[in-house]
Design a protein around this motif. Sequence first.
Motif, PDB file in Angstrom:
ATOM      1  N   LYS A   1       0.849  -1.181   0.000  1.00 52.93           N
ATOM      2  CA  LYS A   1       0.000   0.000   0.000  1.00 52.93           C
ATOM      3  C   LYS A   1       0.888   1.237   0.000  1.00 52.93           C
ATOM      4  O   LYS A   1       2.113   1.140   0.125  1.00 52.93           O
ATOM      5  N   ARG A  24       2.761   4.269   1.551  1.00 52.41           N
ATOM      6  CA  ARG A  24       3.352   4.486   2.870  1.00 52.41           C
ATOM      7  C   ARG A  24       4.016   5.860   2.915  1.00 52.41           C
ATOM      8  O   ARG A  24       4.441   6.402   1.892  1.00 52.41           O
ATOM      9  N   GLU A  81      -7.238   4.809   4.424  1.00 48.52           N
ATOM     10  CA  GLU A  81      -6.103   5.566   3.906  1.00 48.52           C
ATOM     11  C   GLU A  81      -6.457   7.052   3.931  1.00 48.52           C
ATOM     12  O   GLU A  81      -7.569   7.436   3.541  1.00 48.52           O
ATOM     13  N   GLU A 122      -5.346  10.652  10.787  1.00 46.59           N
ATOM     14  CA  GLU A 122      -5.576   9.202  10.816  1.00 46.59           C
ATOM     15  C   GLU A 122      -6.377   8.783  12.043  1.00 46.59           C
ATOM     16  O   GLU A 122      -7.077   7.771  12.012  1.00 46.59           O
TER      17      GLU A 122
END
Length: 639
Positions: free
Chosen positions: A302, A304, A327, A320
Amino acid sequence: MKFADLLTLGFVLSCVLPLASTACAAESGEDSSSVPPVLPMEDFFRNPEVGAFSLSPDGAKLAFVKPWERRMNVYVRDIETGAEKRVTSATERDIAGFFWKGSDRIVYIQDKGGDENFHIYLTDIEGKASRDLTPFDGVRAGVLDDLEEDPEHMLLEMNRRNPEVFDVYRCELATGELTQIAENPGNITGWLTDHDGRLRVAYETDGVNSSLLYRPTEKDEFKTLVTTNFKDSFFPLMFGYDNKLLYVASNLGRDKIAVYTFDPDANKTRDLVFEHPDVDVASLISSKKRKVITGVVYTTDKSRYHFFDKDRRELQDTLEKFFPGYEVAVTGMDDDERRATVRVYGDRTRGGSYLFDRQSNSLTKLADHSPWLKETEMAPMEPIQYTSRDGLTIHGYLTLPLGVASRDLPLVVIPHGGPSARDEWGFDSEAQFLANRGAAVLQVNFRGSTGYGKKFWQAGFKQWGRAMQDDVTDGVEWLVKQGIADPKRLAIYGGSYGGYAALAGATFTPDLYACAVSYVGPSNIFTLLESIPPYWEPYREMEYEEIGHPVKDKELLESISPVLHADKIRIPLFVAQGANDPRVKKAESDQIVEAVRKAGKDVVYMVKDNEGHGFRNEENRFDFYREMGGFLKKHLGLR
């Protein structure tokens, strides 16, 4: 960008997310009541409700796109009052991209019928003064530098003088006057400005070798600093905020691309900024306000992040916490970095966009991008890996339909385009559409894909239809061996290079697949190489090394061109093509359709006269996926 970049296992030893869990579910069975309803095809491929939010530099307004007359147009909204106005009036073709020029004007780009000869337009935020800044037929234009500190000018690139290369022009916005400030000698493939908008770096090629050129000031001549073979990377990303050091993406003396600082005046690489042991790293995050590099972005399974900057790390951590399990990407900020636009998404949702106020720590939802799609009815995309027949680790993604046992499923493998590209984790309309119809979907980053280092990339050289195709075949057979895929219900579908791979699958492994779908895919490597767009001409010798030379490698190209072996195609075939495609000409699809029909086999052929390399217009997408859905239902037994 190179031509191949644009064309968008005895085997099985491991997978990142073990399929043992799926196998257990298969043995125990699934509750059929959890099978989601068959959703309308249009729900997966219609235009988003709204998207691409962008803050004005003063932080007072938002620009975004949403449909008008079935085309994606630009709108501007006042954040305080909520007042909204459409500022473009496209009815034939979507607006392909836009950005703010100051806080009272919008720059946008658009082509005609998919020809990719993009024009640059300027409009005020009332939508009353739209002008074409590059009103030239058959010319492709782009923005080199929007010159944020200069409200009256921009730097544009155009191949107006010579269709093969791009010169640099200073555009006076008030009058549209264009002044050429740099003439391309015929070998420059890219330009770079410093933070003051001065043209100081160029990137050139002699067809095989690439060189970094530099000049201290615009009064100086460009001098060559570093020359590498095209198989190596030493590419300038941006100037540091002192306008002295360069940040470069380099794999010189190593396999994976890493980010370094480079002193052009001393012609010396300085410090390693960031590296990753498994994947390439070539993307920076920065703060214009504070004039610092804040981090890097890279992709393993994914996307990063790695942050060097405490402020940016804290912003990411804060966001987050609002969206655990999703995401979260900051897509833009105003000049004061008080407000930020934020995109939130996952593999089962296109997600939405938000406005975050850093001063008040408040989050405002702007829109869901496709609210008609329920996350609970979408299928998860799992990163996987397997081992090819010659021992390479191949990474990819597997999407399994919800509510049914993961045994003996119909399978559609989708090789990506490029081929110098890669698939990534996230919401994929095609995968979700097919999974909703009951198919498993496999997407593989076969050798020749980018992001995994130069050795893996170069392993794909002159392997079209050979080892690259074997990697795809091996992934399919891996799933058959695990019992997940039904060997009698396998299909291959792809676009661009993926369309070639679909034709190659139908031609060279005719007993493996039940059917194939080629979308803007080349069928004859000789005519493909003959018909490249003029602005890809500087890369021709590179393409010969990557794909094959039409004279020196004639036998190779003959052996891998599906049209020359069309008599081997025994399975049902569906071919789709845009009439104005500048990358894969319509003749590529015409040839394979004619050859297959001449061999006495049926082929479904769809041509859209107002499209290019892929279908942008919503009604054309609907036609294509409706036909493809019916085609796969007939030959795979999809629901």
